[in-house]
Write an enzyme that holds these catalytic residues in place. Structure first.
Site, PDB file in Angstrom:
ATOM      1  N   ASP A  39       0.820  -1.209   0.000  1.00 36.27           N
ATOM      2  CA  ASP A  39       0.000   0.000   0.000  1.00 36.27           C
ATOM      3  C   ASP A  39       0.863   1.272   0.000  1.00 36.27           C
ATOM      4  O   ASP A  39       0.530   2.267  -0.630  1.00 36.27           O
ATOM      5  CB  ASP A  39      -0.933   0.012   1.220  1.00 36.27           C
ATOM      6  CG  ASP A  39      -2.060  -0.997   1.043  1.00 36.27           C
ATOM      7  OD1 ASP A  39      -2.666  -1.405   2.038  1.00 36.27           O
ATOM      8  OD2 ASP A  39      -2.319  -1.391  -0.116  1.00 36.27           O
ATOM      9  N   SER A  84     -13.574 -31.740  -8.574  1.00 36.90           N
ATOM     10  CA  SER A  84     -12.951 -31.364  -9.842  1.00 36.90           C
ATOM     11  C   SER A  84     -13.329 -32.442 -10.873  1.00 36.90           C
ATOM     12  O   SER A  84     -14.101 -33.333 -10.567  1.00 36.90           O
ATOM     13  CB  SER A  84     -11.445 -31.226  -9.685  1.00 36.90           C
ATOM     14  OG  SER A  84     -10.918 -32.386  -9.134  1.00 36.90           O
ATOM     15  N   LEU A  85     -12.793 -32.358 -12.059  1.00 38.26           N
ATOM     16  CA  LEU A  85     -13.202 -33.285 -13.120  1.00 38.26           C
ATOM     17  C   LEU A  85     -12.009 -34.056 -13.650  1.00 38.26           C
ATOM     18  O   LEU A  85     -10.901 -33.525 -13.748  1.00 38.26           O
ATOM     19  CB  LEU A  85     -13.809 -32.496 -14.283  1.00 38.26           C
ATOM     20  CG  LEU A  85     -15.152 -31.820 -14.041  1.00 38.26           C
ATOM     21  CD1 LEU A  85     -15.422 -30.788 -15.122  1.00 38.26           C
ATOM     22  CD2 LEU A  85     -16.261 -32.840 -13.996  1.00 38.26           C
ATOM     23  N   GLU A 118     -21.699 -29.127 -21.705  1.00 41.52           N
ATOM     24  CA  GLU A 118     -21.554 -27.712 -21.341  1.00 41.52           C
ATOM     25  C   GLU A 118     -20.123 -27.229 -21.588  1.00 41.52           C
ATOM     26  O   GLU A 118     -19.184 -27.946 -21.275  1.00 41.52           O
ATOM     27  CB  GLU A 118     -21.888 -27.544 -19.835  1.00 41.52           C
ATOM     28  CG  GLU A 118     -23.255 -28.094 -19.474  1.00 41.52           C
ATOM     29  CD  GLU A 118     -23.418 -28.360 -17.966  1.00 41.52           C
ATOM     30  OE1 GLU A 118     -22.642 -27.816 -17.162  1.00 41.52           O
ATOM     31  OE2 GLU A 118     -24.325 -29.135 -17.616  1.00 41.52           O
ATOM     32  N   LYS A 120     -16.619 -25.734 -20.959  1.00 43.01           N
ATOM     33  CA  LYS A 120     -15.873 -25.617 -19.705  1.00 43.01           C
ATOM     34  C   LYS A 120     -15.150 -24.274 -19.709  1.00 43.01           C
ATOM     35  O   LYS A 120     -14.079 -24.137 -20.299  1.00 43.01           O
ATOM     36  CB  LYS A 120     -14.874 -26.770 -19.566  1.00 43.01           C
ATOM     37  CG  LYS A 120     -14.163 -26.803 -18.236  1.00 43.01           C
ATOM     38  CD  LYS A 120     -13.432 -28.118 -18.065  1.00 43.01           C
ATOM     39  CE  LYS A 120     -12.831 -28.258 -16.684  1.00 43.01           C
ATOM     40  NZ  LYS A 120     -11.702 -27.353 -16.435  1.00 43.01           N
ATOM     41  N   GLU A 178     -19.296 -20.472 -12.584  1.00 43.03           N
ATOM     42  CA  GLU A 178     -17.966 -19.955 -12.893  1.00 43.03           C
ATOM     43  C   GLU A 178     -17.969 -18.432 -12.917  1.00 43.03           C
ATOM     44  O   GLU A 178     -18.812 -17.816 -13.566  1.00 43.03           O
ATOM     45  CB  GLU A 178     -17.561 -20.498 -14.268  1.00 43.03           C
ATOM     46  CG  GLU A 178     -16.077 -20.621 -14.473  1.00 43.03           C
ATOM     47  CD  GLU A 178     -15.448 -21.803 -13.730  1.00 43.03           C
ATOM     48  OE1 GLU A 178     -16.165 -22.525 -12.998  1.00 43.03           O
ATOM     49  OE2 GLU A 178     -14.228 -21.971 -13.872  1.00 43.03           O
ATOM     50  N   LYS A 310     -11.129 -32.313 -23.154  1.00 39.31           N
ATOM     51  CA  LYS A 310     -10.260 -31.164 -23.417  1.00 39.31           C
ATOM     52  C   LYS A 310     -10.124 -30.891 -24.914  1.00 39.31           C
ATOM     53  O   LYS A 310     -10.235 -31.803 -25.728  1.00 39.31           O
ATOM     54  CB  LYS A 310      -8.874 -31.444 -22.827  1.00 39.31           C
ATOM     55  CG  LYS A 310      -8.862 -31.513 -21.318  1.00 39.31           C
ATOM     56  CD  LYS A 310      -9.040 -30.131 -20.764  1.00 39.31           C
ATOM     57  CE  LYS A 310      -9.028 -30.097 -19.265  1.00 39.31           C
ATOM     58  NZ  LYS A 310      -7.959 -29.371 -18.675  1.00 39.31           N
ATOM     59  N   CYS A 428      15.939 -42.144  -7.744  1.00 38.75           N
ATOM     60  CA  CYS A 428      17.041 -42.070  -6.792  1.00 38.75           C
ATOM     61  C   CYS A 428      16.803 -43.191  -5.784  1.00 38.75           C
ATOM     62  O   CYS A 428      15.705 -43.335  -5.260  1.00 38.75           O
ATOM     63  CB  CYS A 428      17.010 -40.712  -6.095  1.00 38.75           C
ATOM     64  SG  CYS A 428      18.016 -40.655  -4.621  1.00 38.75           S
ATOM     65  N   CYS A 435      17.948 -37.741   0.782  1.00 33.51           N
ATOM     66  CA  CYS A 435      18.259 -37.016  -0.455  1.00 33.51           C
ATOM     67  C   CYS A 435      17.629 -35.632  -0.355  1.00 33.51           C
ATOM     68  O   CYS A 435      16.421 -35.496  -0.178  1.00 33.51           O
ATOM     69  CB  CYS A 435      17.704 -37.762  -1.666  1.00 33.51           C
ATOM     70  SG  CYS A 435      17.872 -36.838  -3.202  1.00 33.51           S
TER      71      CYS A 435
END
Ligand code: IVH
Length: 673
Positions: A39, A84-85, A118, A120, A178, A310, A428, A435
């Protein structure tokens, strides 16, 4: 230089500084100065502008949302989790998705499944609680279980009705959708944010709603959380109701049957995507019938009844400058190409994964090569192929290290007993905290959203605190010296205090989250939950450090040989035991509250043979919903063996020997009522 120039120079430096902090805050979620320092900087800029009228900048805080978004919103639990999807990329993924659903629901004719399709939108999801038709509480998604209270900011969005004067509007409902910013509107402020999504997110999290108001945010509704009277049977019906209640819904929503038709629609929509005024990264397919949705339920964080299809990836060409090895939490060594920064679909990319050594060899990728790089949505960009025409003589082959670049331990490949092949991934061979790179990643996992969810302790901060020797093990997080922290560059009293608060808050944690946070290999959220329901409290869980018969765990449906070997391995490491014991003393780890109201409480079940008109998966889920437990072996702990068609006779025999009740599917159904 005359004084006007000097003033201009000072002003531009301050603007640059402000821009840097905006980016750190909005894009990287990694602020390095306190609210008040920010600020102050802003005030200085405005003061200069007021004193010298020739000072001008697009970036001036006087023209834009001024104050930094707050990190300290109060939180509230979602009444119904915000999920979530999972993703699908092609026809094959969709066929598998539909097959799984049909198996679960025991459907014969799966071509008849109806989907609500729908767009996305790539924005920020929000949940709006309406009681007695009034908007009373607005939450961000948060970690899906708990969100931030951003009611006042949401109230500034014109698309969100404050009061709904409709008879058929439920008197207690969460409307979800959304929050986004239109592409055109984004154009006007694009200098300050990497993309529209960041702009929406930053503006939603302003402390002062008047600042939120300055950005033209929009809201599109698409689902509900809690609802006390659902007099609709289909998602499409609900979407129509939303419109009549005064919400915006997406005008591109559709109903489609059959995966081939889904793909056709996807291809057509993809062509249109750039003409729309919002960013979309795919299409969401939801089973339209809400009863079927309820039966299908969800796994971990995603519903079984929906999937995101997608859009194909964006790609571009760039040159590999060097190849580095990244070491993950489980010790996996991933080669990453550092490329000449290139803009792919609106995002500047400078790293692309090469997956593993085999991929590098198979694609013959060399340092100095020009390569095609692909980026799809939120997935990490990867190197697709080499442009051989552009290969010059001085390209260099990459030699994969034989030893871990962090700790020097030998690099190994795991043998997969099922495929009878060695994994492509190299690891590893060092154990856990020995590590350095693995240890840092383990701590990042420990504080992550799905685990302890400690705000203010982002990846960069963990790395810094590691370098300063503040944190070497997870338990160190709870013994930080805040007076040292507040003196660090970029910190201050306020931010140190905020960190302290969020660490204190995180101390009370559920057993399953605690188990998940330990980062035991092969123990994800779902398995952590299974284990927590088996052990019920931390004391029992810690018994694994003593003389423990790990084979007992194979009774748990979902825990197999791989998981058991990994848990055993984890508990055989002294450092892990010390960490757990220290954490147990510091934390308040909640006992598992069992859903003990169901008809099958305290009873254990196992199924064998084909069931009629219900899938095995759904039968198990129904048993668990009614507080019954599923075992995966016949042994003394089993109460009921439920038999379907063509059961395994061995299992029945063993059950009879052990005096276990062997019942038919019908009898099981009667128990359930
Ligand atoms: S439904 C069922 N519908 O996608 C659980 N989500 O990856 C998901 N999203 O957090 C909610 N458009 O931010 C749903 N039509 C739509 C959506 C949508 C965008 C986002 C949302 C959610 C994320 C899940």
């Amino acid at each position: 230089m005359n004084s006007r120039h000097l003033i201009e120079k000072e002003y531009l430096l301050k603007i640059k500084e402000l821009k840097k902090h905006n980016k750190l805050y909005y894009d990287d979620s990694n602020p390095i100065i306190t609210d008040s320092e920010y600020d102050k900087l802003k005030k200085n800029i405005i003061k200069l502008e007021n004193n010298f009228s020739f000072l001008k900048s697009k970036e001036s805080p006087s023209l834009s949302i001024g104050s930094k978004p707050s990190k300290n919103f109060l939180k509230s639990k979602h009444r119904v989790k915000m999920l979530s999807l999972s993703n699908a990329f092609d026809l094959n993924d969709l066929i598998n998705f539909e097959k799984k659903i049909s198996n679960y629901l025991n459907l014969n004719n799966y071509n008849s499944i109806e989907y609500s399709v729908e767009p996305k939108i790539d924005g920020i999801s929000a949940s709006l609680t309406y009681k007695n038709k009034k908007f009373i509480l607005g939450l961000s998604r948060g970690d899906g279980t708990e969100g931030e209270i951003i009611t006042d900011n949401l109230k500034t969005i014109k698309d969100i009705p404050i009061f709904i004067n409709k008879k058929n509007f439920p008197n207690d409902i969460d409307i979800r959708g959304e929050v986004y910013i239109g592409k055109k509107e984004f154009e006007k402020i694009k200098d300050r944010f990497a993309n529209p999504r960041n702009a929406a997110s930053g503006s939603l999290r302003q402390k002062d709603p008047n600042e939120t108001k300055k950005i033209p945010l929009r809201f599109i509704a698409y689902t509900f959380g809690f609802c006390n009277e659902a007099n609709f049977k289909k998602q499409s019906e609900f979407l129509n109701l939303l419109k009549t209640w005064g919400f915006n819904t997406n005008s591109h929503n559709k109903i489609i049957t059959g995966v081939e038709n889904l793909v056709k629609n996807h291809q057509e929509f993809e062509k249109k995507r750039y003409d729309l005024n919002f960013d979309v990264d795919g299409l969401v397919y939801k089973i339209n019938n809400l009863d079927l949705q309820r039966r299908l339920g969800f796994v971990a964080n995603a519903p079984r009844w929906a999937i995101a299809h997608k859009f194909s990836a964006d790609s571009s060409f760039s040159k590999i400058l060097k190849i580095e090895i990244q070491i993950g939490r489980t010790g996996a060594l991933t080669p990453v190409a550092k490329i000449k920064p290139v803009n792919i679909g609106g995002v500047v990319v400078s790293n692309a994964t090469l997956h593993n050594e085999e991929e590098i060899i198979r694609k013959d990728i060399r340092i100095g090569d020009t390569v095609k790089i692909e980026r799809a949505g939120d997935v990490i960009p990867h190197v697709l192929s080499v442009d051989l025409k552009k290969r010059s003589k001085d390209t260099k082959k990459f030699i994969f290290p034989k030893d871990c670049p962090s700790c020097g331990s030998k690099v190994i490949k795991d043998y997969n007993k099922i495929t009878r092949k060695y994994d492509a991934v190299q690891r590893c061979s060092s154990e856990g905290y020995k590590c350095e790179k693995i240890a840092i990643e383990k701590i990042k996992h420990f504080v992550s959203k799905e685990a302890f969810n400690i705000e203010g302790l982002g990846k960069k901060v963990v790395e810094k605190f590691w370098d300063l020797n503040f944190i070497k093990f997870p338990n160190d997080i709870f013994n930080l010296n805040y007076s040292k922290i507040e003196k660090l560059d970029g910190w201050g009293k306020l931010s140190a205090n905020n960190l302290k608060k969020s660490i204190e808050n995180s101390k009370s944690i559920s057993l399953d989250k605690f188990i998940f946070s330990l980062g035991i290999r092969h123990i994800g959220q779902e398995n952590a939950k299974l284990l927590s329901h088996f052990f019920l409290n931390i004391k029992n869980f810690n018994n694994m450090s003593k003389d423990f018969n790990f084979n007992i765990l194979s009774n748990l449906d979902g825990i197999g040989g791989t998981q058991i070997a990994s848990i055993k391995n984890f508990f055989s490491d002294k450092i892990n035991l010390t960490v757990i014991s220290k954490l147990t003393q510091i934390l308040d780890i909640k006992n598992v509250v069992q859903n003990n109201k169901g008809k099958l409480k305290n009873k254990t079940f196992m199924f064998t043979g084909k069931l009629s008109s219900i899938s095995r998966a759904e039968a198990k889920a129904l048993t668990e919903k009614n507080s019954g437990k599923i075992l995966s072996n016949v042994n003394k702990k089993l109460d009921y063996l439920v038999i379907g068609e063509k059961p395994t006779t061995k299992k029945i025999k063993l059950a009879e020997e052990l005096n276990i009740k062997v019942i038919t599917q019908l009898e099981w159904k009667k128990l359930l009522n």
